[in-house]
Motif scaffolding. Structure first.
Motif, PDB file in Angstrom:
ATOM      1  N   VAL A   4       5.623  10.522  -5.536  1.00  0.00           N
ATOM      2  CA  VAL A   4       6.807  10.531  -4.679  1.00  0.00           C
ATOM      3  C   VAL A   4       7.804   9.533  -5.265  1.00  0.00           C
ATOM      4  CG1 VAL A   4       7.702   9.990  -2.377  1.00  0.00           C
ATOM      5  CG2 VAL A   4       5.534  11.216  -2.627  1.00  0.00           C
ATOM      6  N   GLU A   5       8.997  10.013  -5.533  1.00  0.00           N
ATOM      7  CA  GLU A   5      10.017   9.168  -6.140  1.00  0.00           C
ATOM      8  C   GLU A   5      10.428   8.047  -5.197  1.00  0.00           C
ATOM      9  OE1 GLU A   5      13.267  11.416  -7.754  1.00  0.00           O
ATOM     10  OE2 GLU A   5      11.911  12.930  -8.577  1.00  0.00           O
ATOM     11  N   ASP A   6      10.815   6.917  -5.793  1.00  0.00           N
ATOM     12  CA  ASP A   6      11.218   5.746  -5.007  1.00  0.00           C
ATOM     13  C   ASP A   6      12.315   6.085  -4.009  1.00  0.00           C
ATOM     14  OD1 ASP A   6       9.391   4.121  -6.302  1.00  0.00           O
ATOM     15  OD2 ASP A   6      10.863   3.302  -7.711  1.00  0.00           O
ATOM     16  N   ARG A   7      13.283   6.881  -4.423  1.00  0.00           N
ATOM     17  CA  ARG A   7      14.390   7.199  -3.512  1.00  0.00           C
ATOM     18  C   ARG A   7      13.892   7.984  -2.300  1.00  0.00           C
ATOM     19  NH1 ARG A   7      15.399  11.639  -7.067  1.00  0.00           N
ATOM     20  NH2 ARG A   7      15.624  13.503  -5.800  1.00  0.00           N
ATOM     21  N   ASP A   8      12.891   8.868  -2.489  1.00  0.00           N
ATOM     22  CA  ASP A   8      12.359   9.643  -1.370  1.00  0.00           C
ATOM     23  C   ASP A   8      11.508   8.772  -0.457  1.00  0.00           C
ATOM     24  OD1 ASP A   8      13.642  12.013  -2.141  1.00  0.00           O
ATOM     25  OD2 ASP A   8      11.985  12.550  -3.478  1.00  0.00           O
ATOM     26  N   SER A   9      10.748   7.848  -1.042  1.00  0.00           N
ATOM     27  CA  SER A   9       9.970   6.919  -0.233  1.00  0.00           C
ATOM     28  C   SER A   9      10.901   5.997   0.550  1.00  0.00           C
ATOM     29  CB  SER A   9       9.033   6.090  -1.119  1.00  0.00           C
ATOM     30  OG  SER A   9       8.334   5.137  -0.351  1.00  0.00           O
ATOM     31  N   GLY A  10      11.946   5.522  -0.110  1.00  0.00           N
ATOM     32  CA  GLY A  10      12.927   4.669   0.567  1.00  0.00           C
ATOM     33  C   GLY A  10      13.637   5.396   1.692  1.00  0.00           C
ATOM     34  N   ALA A  11      13.983   6.663   1.455  1.00  0.00           N
ATOM     35  CA  ALA A  11      14.631   7.456   2.503  1.00  0.00           C
ATOM     36  C   ALA A  11      13.684   7.668   3.687  1.00  0.00           C
ATOM     37  CB  ALA A  11      15.089   8.801   1.937  1.00  0.00           C
ATOM     38  N   ALA A  12      12.397   7.875   3.400  1.00  0.00           N
ATOM     39  CA  ALA A  12      11.404   8.038   4.468  1.00  0.00           C
ATOM     40  C   ALA A  12      11.311   6.752   5.292  1.00  0.00           C
ATOM     41  CB  ALA A  12      10.047   8.400   3.871  1.00  0.00           C
ATOM     42  N   ARG A  13      11.291   5.624   4.609  1.00  0.00           N
ATOM     43  CA  ARG A  13      11.235   4.334   5.303  1.00  0.00           C
ATOM     44  C   ARG A  13      12.469   4.141   6.180  1.00  0.00           C
ATOM     45  NH1 ARG A  13      10.652  -1.624   2.425  1.00  0.00           N
ATOM     46  NH2 ARG A  13      10.548  -2.793   4.357  1.00  0.00           N
ATOM     47  N   LYS A  14      13.640   4.479   5.653  1.00  0.00           N
ATOM     48  CA  LYS A  14      14.883   4.332   6.416  1.00  0.00           C
ATOM     49  C   LYS A  14      14.880   5.227   7.649  1.00  0.00           C
ATOM     50  CE  LYS A  14      17.778   2.783   2.648  1.00  0.00           C
ATOM     51  NZ  LYS A  14      18.881   3.104   1.730  1.00  0.00           N
ATOM     52  N   ARG A  15      14.319   6.442   7.537  1.00  0.00           N
ATOM     53  CA  ARG A  15      14.251   7.325   8.705  1.00  0.00           C
ATOM     54  C   ARG A  15      13.400   6.695   9.807  1.00  0.00           C
ATOM     55  NH1 ARG A  15      14.114  11.195   4.516  1.00  0.00           N
ATOM     56  NH2 ARG A  15      11.832  11.374   4.611  1.00  0.00           N
ATOM     57  N   LEU A  19       0.826  -1.201   0.000  1.00  0.00           N
ATOM     58  CA  LEU A  19       0.000   0.000   0.000  1.00  0.00           C
ATOM     59  C   LEU A  19       0.863   1.256   0.000  1.00  0.00           C
ATOM     60  CD1 LEU A  19      -2.818   1.421   0.252  1.00  0.00           C
ATOM     61  CD2 LEU A  19      -2.354   1.468   2.705  1.00  0.00           C
ATOM     62  N   VAL A  20       1.863   1.307   0.873  1.00  0.00           N
ATOM     63  CA  VAL A  20       2.703   2.500   0.957  1.00  0.00           C
ATOM     64  C   VAL A  20       3.411   2.723  -0.371  1.00  0.00           C
ATOM     65  CG1 VAL A  20       4.608   3.652   2.139  1.00  0.00           C
ATOM     66  CG2 VAL A  20       2.987   2.270   3.458  1.00  0.00           C
ATOM     67  N   ARG A  21       3.917   1.671  -0.983  1.00  0.00           N
ATOM     68  CA  ARG A  21       4.597   1.820  -2.277  1.00  0.00           C
ATOM     69  C   ARG A  21       3.640   2.312  -3.363  1.00  0.00           C
ATOM     70  NH1 ARG A  21       6.826  -3.324  -0.681  1.00  0.00           N
ATOM     71  NH2 ARG A  21       8.876  -2.960   0.190  1.00  0.00           N
ATOM     72  N   ARG A  22       2.432   1.752  -3.381  1.00  0.00           N
ATOM     73  CA  ARG A  22       1.452   2.192  -4.384  1.00  0.00           C
ATOM     74  C   ARG A  22       1.049   3.642  -4.171  1.00  0.00           C
ATOM     75  NH1 ARG A  22      -3.560  -0.395  -4.402  1.00  0.00           N
ATOM     76  NH2 ARG A  22      -3.185  -1.053  -2.281  1.00  0.00           N
ATOM     77  N   VAL A  23       0.810   4.012  -2.916  1.00  0.00           N
ATOM     78  CA  VAL A  23       0.426   5.392  -2.602  1.00  0.00           C
ATOM     79  C   VAL A  23       1.548   6.346  -3.007  1.00  0.00           C
ATOM     80  CG1 VAL A  23      -0.021   7.009  -0.706  1.00  0.00           C
ATOM     81  CG2 VAL A  23      -1.238   4.825  -0.799  1.00  0.00           C
ATOM     82  N   ALA A  24       2.790   5.977  -2.694  1.00  0.00           N
ATOM     83  CA  ALA A  24       3.922   6.829  -3.074  1.00  0.00           C
ATOM     84  C   ALA A  24       3.929   7.051  -4.582  1.00  0.00           C
ATOM     85  CB  ALA A  24       5.236   6.212  -2.605  1.00  0.00           C
TER      86      ALA A  24
END
Length: 166
Positions: free
Chosen positions: A136-147, A126-131
């Motif tokens: 929202v670019e994959d790198r920004d979503s990934g960075a948000a997840r890492k935070r 869901l989070v990936r689809r919403v992004a």
């Protein structure tokens, strides 16, 4: 406030014939809250940790009083099975949130997905689809997840996407 929330949910089915509706700030908060609730419910249930995390995120990010936050969360939960779907909320958020706010929302979604201590495949999907739907670019979503993961690893479970230290 609760009447505005009820009205917002009843009007979310589609755009009026005369064009898009301007939504109030409170309505935008409800749209974001509904997306957080949807993320929490992707594993089939919303537990108390997820409910508390959603309430804290809404309260802190949007500056809404706790009593109103509890009403928003309760209303969102009751509407989860209704005909209102996440795409209606995405449309509102996409139209009214700037890119950085959309990245913050994605971080909030990751925060809720991890709130119960277990990332379910449906939550991550869901989070990936919403992004993607919010641009929202994959790198920004990934960075948000890492935070979010970093805060959890550091014992920052009391923080959230916008207030990591408490």
């Amino acid at each position: 406030m609760l009447n505005r929330i009820k009205q917002f949910f009843s009007e979310m089915g589609g755009e009026p014939a005369d064009g898009p509706t301007r939504h109030s700030e409170a309505e935008l908060h409800v749209a974001a809250a509904a997306m957080l609730i949807e993320a929490a419910m992707m594993d089939g249930a919303i537990d108390e940790r997820e409910r508390e995390r959603i309430a804290a995120l809404i309260e802190r990010h949007f500056g809404i009083q706790r009593a109103e936050v509890d009403q928003i969360v309760a209303r969102g939960e009751s509407k989860q099975d209704a005909s209102v779907d996440i795409y209606s909320f995405l449309r509102v958020v996409n139209a009214h949130f700037d890119y950085e706010e959309r990245v913050q929302l994605i971080e909030m979604l990751w925060d809720v997905a991890y709130a119960d201590g277990d990332l379910h495949d449906h939550e991550a999907n869901l989070v990936r689809r919403v992004a993607g739907m919010l641009g929202v670019e994959d790198r920004d979503s990934g960075a948000a997840r890492k935070r979010v993961l970093t805060r959890l690893a550091e014992g920052g479970g009391n923080g959230d996407a916008l207030h990591p230290h408490g």
